[in-house]
Design an enzyme around this catalytic site. Structure first.
Site, PDB file in Angstrom:
ATOM      1  N   SER A 136       0.842  -1.193   0.000  1.00 43.84           N
ATOM      2  CA  SER A 136       0.000   0.000   0.000  1.00 43.84           C
ATOM      3  C   SER A 136       0.874   1.238   0.000  1.00 43.84           C
ATOM      4  CB  SER A 136      -0.898  -0.005   1.241  1.00 43.84           C
ATOM      5  OG  SER A 136      -1.514   1.251   1.421  1.00 43.84           O
ATOM      6  N   TYR A 149      -1.651  -1.429  10.255  1.00 40.85           N
ATOM      7  CA  TYR A 149      -1.776  -1.912   8.875  1.00 40.85           C
ATOM      8  C   TYR A 149      -0.545  -1.520   8.069  1.00 40.85           C
ATOM      9  CZ  TYR A 149      -3.458  -2.070   4.030  1.00 40.85           C
ATOM     10  OH  TYR A 149      -3.595  -2.310   2.683  1.00 40.85           O
TER      11      TYR A 149
END
Length: 245
Positions: A136, A149
């Site tokens: 990401s 995350y």
């Protein structure tokens, strides 16, 4: 053009029932790969597979080592392994629950590590393989509300680069793709609680639009072909210019 087909190759896409996973599976199948759509959501994985020539769906829960081991035993020889699955629990880090940290590291990091450990030896023995880890842009640049995350997804950078070095002699490449803001059902659900959020995000992107699952899938599919055989150990963003290096 030569080198852009995957005929005869067996591919696995984890998280294949999601929006980006479905697009990845579709692109790999279009290039001739035999795709296994791997997901904890088996009904939707089956729907994805049913729309693709020669594809199949298999269940896997990346939070469970036993499930990962059973999946790898059933999957058979794998040439292309796309680690697309991921889970995020959003909120301020100081208010986060360590139980959620455990879930994220199990799904986002430990699961891919174990699956790669089990499937990589077959690739190197056959002298050809492709590993693609979907991380990401939040892991590259930070993202408010996604501390744990981002930490688990950032760990994939070190794993992928190490594997790029260790597996190179076996003809295996290993790369990371980092989606930026992408128009998925998950983002749309989040935006329902904050009207105008999608437009606000799009205005901050140099290309003035959100990414699409197809934007992400196109790069991943290319990295899996012979045309990308000299690209390994790289981290590449698909973000419309939000992240530039």
């Amino acid at each position: 053009m030569d080198g852009l087909r995957l005929d005869g190759r067996a591919a696995v896409v984890t998280g294949g029932a999601g929006a980006i996973g479905t697009a990845i599976a579709a692109d790999l199948a279009a290039l001739g790969a035999r795709v296994t759509v791997a997901d904890v959501d088996l009904p939707n994985a089956r729907r994805t597979a049913a729309a693709l020539p020669g594809a199949r769906a298999l269940p896997v829960d990346l939070a469970s080592p036993a499930s990962v081991e059973a999946f790898c035993a059933e999957a058979g020889p794998v040439d292309v392994l796309v680690h697309n699955a991921g889970v995020s629990v959003v909120g301020p880090f100081t208010a986060s629950d360590p139980a959620d940290w455990d879930l994220m590291w199990q799904v986002n990091l430990r699961g891919p590590m174990l699956m790669t450990k089990l499937l990589l030896p077959g690739m190197t023995a056959r002298g050809w393989g492709r590993l693609v880890f979907v991380s990401s842009d939040g892991a590259r640049a930070g993202s408010g509300g996604e501390g744990a995350y981002a930490a688990t997804k950032a760990a994939l950078f070190g794993l992928a680069k190490t594997l790029a070095r260790e597996a190179a002699k076996g003809g295996v490449t290993s790369n990371v793709v980092c989606p930026g803001p992408t128009d998925t059902p998950m983002l749309r659900r989040v935006s329902e609680a904050e009207p105008g959020l999608v437009d606000k995000i799009a205005r901050g992107i140099p290309l003035r639009r959100l990414g699409t699952p197809a934007d992400v899938a196109g790069l991943i599919a290319y990295l899996c072909t012979d045309r990308a055989a000299y690209i390994t150990g790289q981290t590449l963003s698909v973000s419309g210019g939000v992240t530039m290096q």
